[in-house]
Design an enzyme around this catalytic site. Structure first.
Site, PDB file in Angstrom:
ATOM      1  N   SER A  59      22.616 123.148  19.875  1.00  0.00           N
ATOM      2  CA  SER A  59      21.849 122.299  20.794  1.00  0.00           C
ATOM      3  C   SER A  59      20.658 122.981  21.459  1.00  0.00           C
ATOM      4  O   SER A  59      19.908 122.328  22.179  1.00  0.00           O
ATOM      5  CB  SER A  59      22.769 121.738  21.884  1.00  0.00           C
ATOM      6  OG  SER A  59      23.588 120.722  21.350  1.00  0.00           O
ATOM      7  N   LYS A  76      17.347 121.304  21.120  1.00  0.00           N
ATOM      8  CA  LYS A  76      16.836 120.247  22.009  1.00  0.00           C
ATOM      9  C   LYS A  76      15.654 120.693  22.863  1.00  0.00           C
ATOM     10  O   LYS A  76      14.947 119.858  23.429  1.00  0.00           O
ATOM     11  CB  LYS A  76      17.984 119.723  22.874  1.00  0.00           C
ATOM     12  CG  LYS A  76      19.004 118.932  22.045  1.00  0.00           C
ATOM     13  CD  LYS A  76      20.319 118.700  22.763  1.00  0.00           C
ATOM     14  CE  LYS A  76      21.301 117.989  21.840  1.00  0.00           C
ATOM     15  NZ  LYS A  76      22.672 117.982  22.348  1.00  0.00           N
ATOM     16  N   SER A 115      23.007 117.720  27.571  1.00  0.00           N
ATOM     17  CA  SER A 115      22.917 117.995  26.139  1.00  0.00           C
ATOM     18  C   SER A 115      23.461 116.837  25.309  1.00  0.00           C
ATOM     19  O   SER A 115      24.178 117.017  24.325  1.00  0.00           O
ATOM     20  CB  SER A 115      23.665 119.282  25.773  1.00  0.00           C
ATOM     21  OG  SER A 115      23.296 119.741  24.492  1.00  0.00           O
TER      22      SER A 115
END
Length: 438
Positions: free
Chosen positions: A74, A77, A136
């Site tokens: 993640s 992102k 997230s």
């Protein structure tokens, strides 16, 4: 005989007393050196790849396998949020999409809204950014991809284009949320460049700095908590976490201590569960090392760093243009952070000069550039050029010139002598003729 032995013993004792302070000083220096080496010992971390970079100068301070391809999870992102900030405003309304609803937890739809979000629902862009960077949310990344590019495939093209613009040339992005795909990868170094760009963006930087934030979904107010568990501690002022089974524990952050900002990335650390602090401990370890790290000497004052090609004419302003290779030496110590990247990529280059070799005889100072990955600085040097070097380089020309001049002078003298003799003969002939007429 006894007196001689006594005198020798006294002399030996005196000599030892003179040298013993030097021995003690040498011992102290060795001890100090060991202490300094110990203070600079590399941190012991679990992460398989890691890097720290001075945000202002771009210098790599610490590196551990930072160019190897790793799954970013993640931390992806950060790039997704950057593309959102460059294409939308905070107050824009984004449409919740079908592909967003299909994403697994952790997602806003499943973890907060109990799967009640529907395609077509409107969500504030700023709330999507908070859901992306704090919680997230996997679904928020697809909301961004679909609203910015139309679909995730087109969005991945934008991601890869942006990555290349930032210099992240060893990365490839497939999914906007970083869920595993074997062709979705980056490196610790590449991710540090993406982190730097994200931190430079006001919207992303301000969002990453939030420990908690309210958002509104379908008229319901939700409080999101930042999953960057050490935010606000030890200098951590913002970043992004990530984890998948394949990626392990991942973390990209910016720290600030005493006004100095350093970017840190750890990839493939241990991640047993969400409470596992291993990647955060790894980050603190490499940051503690980086803030205390001292530069070492890369090249010393007076050390040769190559040669420079300098143009000149043998007779200052006359003659053919020639080039002479002259040694270039440093006039200062050049320091660097010792790590595998800087060891391999550091170099010192001559910037070139418009001055002729004759000018450099009187002003030998010159500018050099120390450079390594993503960083360069000006350093000072000198050209080791002497008058004798120029004489030696043109010895044949100078000898030939002297010979030609000697021949010319000899010829001129001979011609003048011949002319003088001719005039004398004419005068004698004239006097002889005059005497005969008398």
């Amino acid at each position: 005989m006894n007196k001689k032995l006594i005198l020798k013993a006294l002399a030996l004792t005196f000599s030892l007393s003179l040298f013993s302070p030097l021995t003690m000083a040498s011992s102290a220096e060795t001890s100090k050196s060991k202490t300094e080496t110990s203070a600079q010992s590399l941190p012991n971390i679990v992460a398989e790849s890691a890097i720290t970079v001075d945000l202002e100068t771009g210098e790599v301070i610490y590196s551990k396998d930072a160019d190897s391809k790793r799954y970013p999870a993640s931390t992806t992102k950060l790039l997704t949020g950057l593309l959102l900030s460059e294409s939308k405003q905070k107050t824009d309304q984004l449409e919740y999409t079908k592909t967003a609803k299909e994403q697994p937890e952790y997602s806003l739809n499943l973890n907060y809204m109990h799967n009640t979000m529907q395609p077509g629902d409107k969500v504030l862009a700023d709330d999507i950014m908070k859901g992306l960077l704090l919680f997230s949310g996997n679904d928020t990344a697809y909301v961004i991809a679909d609203n910015v590019a139309g679909d995730s495939k087109s969005f991945s093209e934008l991601m890869n284009k942006k990555a290349k613009e930032l210099g992240a040339n060893n990365s490839n992005f497939i999914t906007p949320n970083g869920l595993h795909d074997p062709n979705h990868y980056t490196t610790a170094y590449d991710l540090s460049l993406i982190t730097k760009a994200a931190f430079a963006n006001d919207w992303e930087r301000d969002t990453m700095a939030l420990e908690k934030a309210p958002i509104t979904l379908k008229n319901s107010k939700i409080i999101l908590e930042n999953r960057n568990l050490t935010l606000g501690k030890n200098g951590n002022i913002g970043g992004k976490t990530g984890t998948t089974n394949e990626a392990g524990g991942c973390l990209a952050t910016v720290y600030e201590r005493d006004g100095r900002k350093i970017i840190g990335v750890v990839l493939k650390s241990r991640q047993i569960d969400n409470a596992d602090m291993t990647k955060f401990n790894d980050m603190d370890a490499i940051m503690n090392y980086s803030y205390s790290a001292n530069k070492e000497i890369y090249k010393s004052n007076g050390e040769s760093v190559g040669t420079a090609e300098v143009k000149y004419k043998p007779f200052v302003v006359l003659g053919p243009t020639k080039t002479i290779a002259v040694p270039v030496k440093l006039t200062q110590d050049v320091n660097y952070y010792k790590n595998d990247i800087n060891d391999e990529e550091s170099k010192i280059t001559f910037n070139g000069t418009d001055s002729s070799a004759w000018d450099l005889l009187f002003n030998k100072n010159t500018k050099l550039t120390y450079s390594t990955r993503n960083h360069n600085e000006e350093v000072t040097g000198t050209v080791a050029l002497s008058f004798g070097d120029l004489i030696k380089d043109n010895l044949l020309i100078y000898i030939s010139t002297i010979v030609i001049l000697a021949i010319i002078i000899t010829l001129v003298l001979l011609i003048k002598n011949m002319a003088a003799n001719s005039r004398r003969r004419k005068k004698r002939s004239y006097y002889n003729r005059s005497n005969r007429r008398r």
